[in-house]
Design a protein around this motif. Structure first.
Motif, mmCIF file in Angstrom:
data_model
loop_
_atom_site.group_PDB
_atom_site.id
_atom_site.type_symbol
_atom_site.label_atom_id
_atom_site.label_comp_id
_atom_site.label_asym_id
_atom_site.label_seq_id
_atom_site.Cartn_x
_atom_site.Cartn_y
_atom_site.Cartn_z
ATOM 1 N N VAL A 3 0.836 -1.203 0.000
ATOM 2 C CA VAL A 3 0.000 0.000 0.000
ATOM 3 C C VAL A 3 0.869 1.250 0.000
ATOM 4 O O VAL A 3 0.368 2.360 0.185
ATOM 5 N N ASN A 4 2.169 1.065 -0.188
ATOM 6 C CA ASN A 4 3.080 2.214 -0.229
ATOM 7 C C ASN A 4 2.858 3.043 -1.493
ATOM 8 O O ASN A 4 2.313 2.566 -2.482
ATOM 9 N N LYS A 5 3.305 4.267 -1.441
ATOM 10 C CA LYS A 5 3.291 5.156 -2.599
ATOM 11 C C LYS A 5 1.875 5.321 -3.169
ATOM 12 O O LYS A 5 1.680 5.340 -4.378
ATOM 13 N N ASP A 6 0.884 5.411 -2.262
ATOM 14 C CA ASP A 6 -0.523 5.626 -2.641
ATOM 15 C C ASP A 6 -1.072 4.489 -3.500
ATOM 16 O O ASP A 6 -1.967 4.696 -4.325
ATOM 17 N N GLN A 7 -0.559 3.284 -3.287
ATOM 18 C CA GLN A 7 -1.002 2.140 -4.068
ATOM 19 C C GLN A 7 -1.912 1.234 -3.240
ATOM 20 O O GLN A 7 -1.932 1.287 -2.010
ATOM 21 N N GLN A 8 -2.652 0.398 -3.940
ATOM 22 C CA GLN A 8 -3.436 -0.674 -3.345
ATOM 23 C C GLN A 8 -3.092 -1.963 -4.082
ATOM 24 O O GLN A 8 -2.536 -1.917 -5.181
ATOM 25 N N THR A 9 -3.421 -3.088 -3.477
ATOM 26 C CA THR A 9 -3.162 -4.379 -4.127
ATOM 27 C C THR A 9 -4.453 -5.178 -4.201
ATOM 28 O O THR A 9 -5.088 -5.453 -3.176
ATOM 29 N N TYR A 10 -4.828 -5.515 -5.411
ATOM 30 C CA TYR A 10 -6.045 -6.282 -5.678
ATOM 31 C C TYR A 10 -5.670 -7.754 -5.787
ATOM 32 O O TYR A 10 -4.726 -8.118 -6.500
ATOM 33 N N VAL A 11 -6.401 -8.619 -5.078
ATOM 34 C CA VAL A 11 -6.084 -10.047 -4.995
ATOM 35 C C VAL A 11 -7.315 -10.855 -5.397
ATOM 36 O O VAL A 11 -8.428 -10.581 -4.924
ATOM 37 N N ASN A 34 -2.205 2.018 -8.675
ATOM 38 C CA ASN A 34 -2.248 3.409 -8.226
ATOM 39 C C ASN A 34 -3.312 4.108 -9.067
ATOM 40 O O ASN A 34 -3.099 4.391 -10.254
ATOM 41 N N VAL A 35 -4.452 4.344 -8.461
ATOM 42 C CA VAL A 35 -5.585 4.888 -9.202
ATOM 43 C C VAL A 35 -5.266 6.275 -9.743
ATOM 44 O O VAL A 35 -5.560 6.590 -10.905
ATOM 45 N N GLY A 36 -4.646 7.113 -8.919
ATOM 46 C CA GLY A 36 -4.357 8.473 -9.339
ATOM 47 C C GLY A 36 -3.366 8.549 -10.483
ATOM 48 O O GLY A 36 -3.494 9.404 -11.378
ATOM 49 N N GLN A 37 -2.361 7.661 -10.474
ATOM 50 C CA GLN A 37 -1.327 7.665 -11.503
ATOM 51 C C GLN A 37 -1.698 6.801 -12.705
ATOM 52 O O GLN A 37 -1.062 6.879 -13.757
ATOM 53 N N GLY A 38 -2.691 5.945 -12.562
ATOM 54 C CA GLY A 38 -3.088 5.075 -13.660
ATOM 55 C C GLY A 38 -2.141 3.920 -13.910
ATOM 56 O O GLY A 38 -2.057 3.419 -15.038
ATOM 57 N N THR A 39 -1.427 3.443 -12.860
ATOM 58 C CA THR A 39 -0.515 2.309 -13.023
ATOM 59 C C THR A 39 -1.175 1.037 -12.521
ATOM 60 O O THR A 39 -1.976 1.054 -11.576
ATOM 61 N N TYR A 40 -0.820 -0.094 -13.153
ATOM 62 C CA TYR A 40 -1.457 -1.376 -12.854
ATOM 63 C C TYR A 40 -0.434 -2.468 -13.130
ATOM 64 O O TYR A 40 -0.195 -2.833 -14.268
ATOM 65 N N PHE A 41 0.197 -2.970 -12.062
ATOM 66 C CA PHE A 41 1.213 -4.019 -12.185
ATOM 67 C C PHE A 41 0.555 -5.352 -11.835
ATOM 68 O O PHE A 41 0.378 -5.686 -10.663
ATOM 69 N N SER A 42 0.180 -6.120 -12.834
ATOM 70 C CA SER A 42 -0.554 -7.361 -12.598
ATOM 71 C C SER A 42 0.376 -8.567 -12.691
ATOM 72 O O SER A 42 1.360 -8.554 -13.441
ATOM 73 N N PHE A 43 0.049 -9.614 -11.934
ATOM 74 C CA PHE A 43 0.880 -10.818 -11.909
ATOM 75 C C PHE A 43 0.030 -12.016 -11.534
ATOM 76 O O PHE A 43 -1.033 -11.887 -10.921
#
Length: 486
Positions: A35-43, A205-214
């Motif tokens: 949850v760092n750097k204004d991120q969330q993790t979807y599982v 990161n919703v605000g930045q529009g990044t999505y690192f999926s794995f």
């Protein structure tokens, strides 16, 4: 093609735990949440089978892999459970530095999010991560430690009869979650779990529009019996790997030269866990990096040791001795348990170093220290960064700085360096006089490369981010005495 060949080789062979190249299994290992750097993790967790299942979900902080939340989830046939890990500071009235998981999913869980959660957001319950398990490990004690880590999901049993009926959805809601809320022992309606679990995650990161999926790494043929226990029994299910009708556990490992089977013996998880570690062993990780300033590129490598706690944390089975158990070298103390690695990086023209602007002799070996259960190696010039460039991780590898002349290429991270060799304990020696146990070299590691690119020139006043996550490729070496393994 390699995955297809390995899948065919493993087809029809049961009774030895292995990484399933097809991506489903009895155990799912998610390398990272944050949850760092204004991120969330979807599982997400998917039951791809027609059988109802119960599995244990364990969120583990990244420093020492202590549990911050665990619960049982009951999946009806073809069901999905999903949740989002978020920072408590994002919720009005919560505050604090910790994290929590939010779900709108109706699948039965024990404890129940809907009746035992800590709060609600837009009608959906959440449960806070706890820091109570840190009390005796010598590391930081605050809730900030829960903000990043890794996740394990272990199938405990398949359900039949009335238990299966109770957890099966009717009009989107399970029939009777109370029926399974306090199961504390196996029943005739529980059978050994089959495979078929599928998992994925995404750092967003919703605000930045990044999505690192794995994808989660999947282990199959992990258990031949039910693993269900009461909520108050302290059992670490990852250590319960087993062979049918035996106190041993066998690993089936693809080494590149063929498939090697190794058997590990003992009545306790701290011996059988070597079978799980064996299938995750790597003496080398490979992946790309990209840090080109002209395109705003930055790169992190996630490197997670899912079984490390069994070797470095006495609470998890590392014993009471003064040293860690192989393949690790330090017990967890004062917030860390470090291993030395060795990295070699190349540009896209095969060069490993630049001296005076021209290709030259490679510099002295770079030996990053990986000190945690979940580690992030960031590609930058600072050898001791406070946080990683892409993920904002605080569990950063130290002792590695990228030559600023290198902007893009690939790297090779050695997990069995000459300066500090790492090797798993030998397997049982089978096959007669003079036979030797099999030894896998390196460390049990999973993970991926994350890369983010920033385009400030999409249009006037418009910025765009481009993000990706790519799993590491690995190599492993196995020896038996003075020869290779067969």
């Amino acid at each position: 093609m390699i995955g297809m060949v390995l899948g065919l080789a493993l087809a029809g062979q049961a009774g030895a735990v292995h990484v399933n190249p097809r991506g489903t299994g009895q155990v799912l290992l998610y390398p990272y949440y944050t949850v760092n750097k204004d991120q969330q993790t979807y599982v997400t967790l998917v039951n791809t089978t027609e059988n109802a299942k119960v599995a244990q979900v364990s969120f583990r902080e990244g420093r020492n892999s202590r549990t911050v939340l665990d619960f049982k989830v009951f999946l009806s046939p073809f069901d999905v459970w999903a949740g989002t890990v978020f920072a408590l500071e994002d919720v009005a009235g919560e505050g604090g530095e910790g994290a929590a998981v939010l779900t709108s999913d109706r699948s039965c869980t024990s404890p129940s999010f809907w009746t035992g959660g800590h709060g609600m957001i837009n009608g959906s319950p959440y449960a806070r991560f706890t820091s109570s398990s840190f009390a005796d490990d010598g590391g930081p004690q605050g809730s900030a430690r829960t903000r990043e880590g890794h996740i394990e999901i272990v199938a405990l049993a398949d359900l039949t009869g009335s238990l299966a009926d109770a957890v099966t959805h009717r009009n989107g809601v399970p029939v009777d979650c109370a029926r399974v809320a306090n199961l504390n022992a196996p029943t005739p309606e529980m059978v050994a779990p089959g495979g078929g679990l599928l998992g994925s995650g995404a750092v967003i990161n919703v605000g930045q529009g990044t999505y690192f999926s794995f994808r989660a790494d999947a282990l199959d043929d992990f258990t031949s019996r039910t693993l269900i226990t009461g909520l108050d029994v302290l059992v670490d299910p990852l250590g319960e790997v087993n062979d049918a009708g035996s106190t041993n556990a066998t690993a089936r490992v693809f080494t590149g030269d063929g498939i090697v089977e190794a058997r590990y013996g003992g009545d306790t998880p701290n011996l059988r866990i070597d079978a799980v570690s064996a299938v995750l062993m790597a003496d080398t990780l490979h992946n790309d990096y990209l840090v080109e300033p002209a395109i705003g590129a930055s790169s992190d490598w996630v490197i997670t040791f899912p079984t490390k706690r069994f070797y470095t944390d006495p609470f998890a089975g590392a014993g009471d001795g003064p040293a860690a158990l192989p393949p690790f070298v330090e017990l967890f103390d004062e917030g860390a348990s470090c291993v030395q690695t060795q990295i070699t990086y190349y540009d896209r023209e095969e060069m490993t170093a630049a001296t005076g602007g021209f290709p030259g002799i490679p510099p002295a070996p770079l030996r990053p220290q990986l000190c945690y259960g979940a580690n992030v190696l960031t590609f930058g010039t600072d050898t001791s960064p406070d946080a990683s460039a892409v993920l904002g991780s605080r569990l950063v590898a130290v002792g590695f700085g990228l030559d600023p002349a290198f902007k893009a290429g690939w790297a090779r991270l050695g997990l069995d360096p000459d300066a500090e060799p790492h090797a798993l304990r030998p397997s049982l020696a089978l096959g007669g006089a003079g036979s030797s146990g099999k030894v896998f070299h390196g460390l049990p590691a999973i993970g991926f490369w994350t890369v983010n690119l920033v385009n400030n020139n999409v249009a006037d006043g418009v910025m765009s981010n481009y993000s990706a996550a790519v799993p590491h490729t690995t190599r492993v070496t196995c020896t038996a005495g003075e020869s290779g393994c067969r």
